[in-house]
Scaffold this motif. Structure first.
Motif, PDB file in Angstrom:
ATOM      1  N   VAL A 291       0.843  -1.188   0.000  1.00 63.85           N
ATOM      2  CA  VAL A 291       0.000   0.000   0.000  1.00 63.85           C
ATOM      3  C   VAL A 291       0.884   1.247   0.000  1.00 63.85           C
TER       4      VAL A 291
ATOM      5  N   HIS B 249       0.996   4.211   1.113  1.00 61.41           N
ATOM      6  CA  HIS B 249       0.220   5.050   2.023  1.00 61.41           C
ATOM      7  C   HIS B 249       0.626   6.515   1.979  1.00 61.41           C
ATOM      8  N   GLU B 250       1.901   6.837   1.637  1.00 62.90           N
ATOM      9  CA  GLU B 250       2.279   8.248   1.533  1.00 62.90           C
ATOM     10  C   GLU B 250       1.529   8.922   0.393  1.00 62.90           C
ATOM     11  N   GLN B 251       1.447   8.237  -0.752  1.00 60.18           N
ATOM     12  CA  GLN B 251       0.733   8.801  -1.896  1.00 60.18           C
ATOM     13  C   GLN B 251      -0.762   8.903  -1.604  1.00 60.18           C
ATOM     14  N   TRP B 252      -1.326   7.861  -0.990  1.00 59.57           N
ATOM     15  CA  TRP B 252      -2.740   7.877  -0.661  1.00 59.57           C
ATOM     16  C   TRP B 252      -3.048   8.978   0.346  1.00 59.57           C
ATOM     17  N   SER B 253      -2.174   9.133   1.336  1.00 57.77           N
ATOM     18  CA  SER B 253      -2.367  10.148   2.364  1.00 57.77           C
ATOM     19  C   SER B 253      -2.332  11.549   1.768  1.00 57.77           C
TER      20      SER B 253
ATOM     21  N   TRP C 106      -2.959  12.351  -1.365  1.00 58.52           N
ATOM     22  CA  TRP C 106      -4.129  12.489  -2.227  1.00 58.52           C
ATOM     23  C   TRP C 106      -5.373  12.772  -1.387  1.00 58.52           C
ATOM     24  N   ALA C 107      -5.562  12.009  -0.292  1.00 57.38           N
ATOM     25  CA  ALA C 107      -6.739  12.181   0.561  1.00 57.38           C
ATOM     26  C   ALA C 107      -6.740  13.541   1.243  1.00 57.38           C
TER      27      ALA C 107
ATOM     28  N   GLN D 157      -8.462  16.213  -0.872  1.00 53.05           N
ATOM     29  CA  GLN D 157      -9.862  15.999  -1.246  1.00 53.05           C
ATOM     30  C   GLN D 157     -10.801  16.594  -0.197  1.00 53.05           C
TER      31      GLN D 157
END
Length: 175
Positions: free
Chosen positions: A39, A41-45, A47-48, A51
């Motif tokens: 996962v 998670h740095e990229q997801w974090s 991005w989130a 938003q």
């Protein structure tokens, strides 16, 4: 319906278990300053963090999760076939019940005693008992009424005529 509920519950539990294990591994790797395993998670974090609830993708995800939750809740709350059916008591204060499978066997035995019937299968649900009789006779139309009468008579003997409706079908099997 019990089988569907069990399969869905098992799959959901397995997915949650595997997701939890993955989260534990990712947390340990992050604590040890190692790169993410599966996962990002740095990229997801990041991005989130950019938003808001007004974004279309976030609303679509939330609506999809709400619909999935409602579907799972509806499936879980739907009543399945009863394990046993209550029979009329002969004496006051006595509760008598028969297992669904016992009723199926009893009805199938009554239908099997009809002349011309080769084999019978019966399934008792909440409102109806479905009887499928097979015969070696050329005409199956003449056999449906006697089988229905035998099943109805057996349901009357059990006191289940108001509870279960007989649904009889007859098929022809080659000899």
């Amino acid at each position: 319906m019990h089988v569907v509920n069990r399969v869905l519950a098992t799959l959901l539990a397995l997915a949650l278990f595997l997701g939890g294990l993955l989260a534990i591994v990712e947390i340990i790797l992050a604590a040890l300053d190692r790169p993410a395993w599966l996962v990002p998670h740095e990229q997801w974090s990041s991005w989130a963090a950019g938003q808001t609830f007004t974004d279309g993708i976030i609303r679509a995800i939330l609506i999809g999760l709400a619909i999935l939750g409602l579907v799972l809740l509806t499936i879980a709350l739907r009543r399945g076939k009863p394990g046993s059916l209550r029979l009329p008591a002969r004496a006051e204060g006595v509760r008598v019940s028969a297992s669904r499978r016992g009723i199926e066997r009893s009805v199938a035995t009554a239908a099997r005693r009809t002349d011309g019937v080769r084999s019978v299968s019966a399934k008792a649900g909440r409102r109806a008992v479905r009887v499928t009789a097979s015969t070696a006779l050329r005409s199956t139309g003449d056999l449906r009424e006697p089988v229905t009468a035998a099943v109805t008579e057996r349901l009357e003997q059990l006191g289940l005529t108001g509870v279960l409706r007989p649904k009889v079908s007859v098929s022809r099997k080659g000899s």
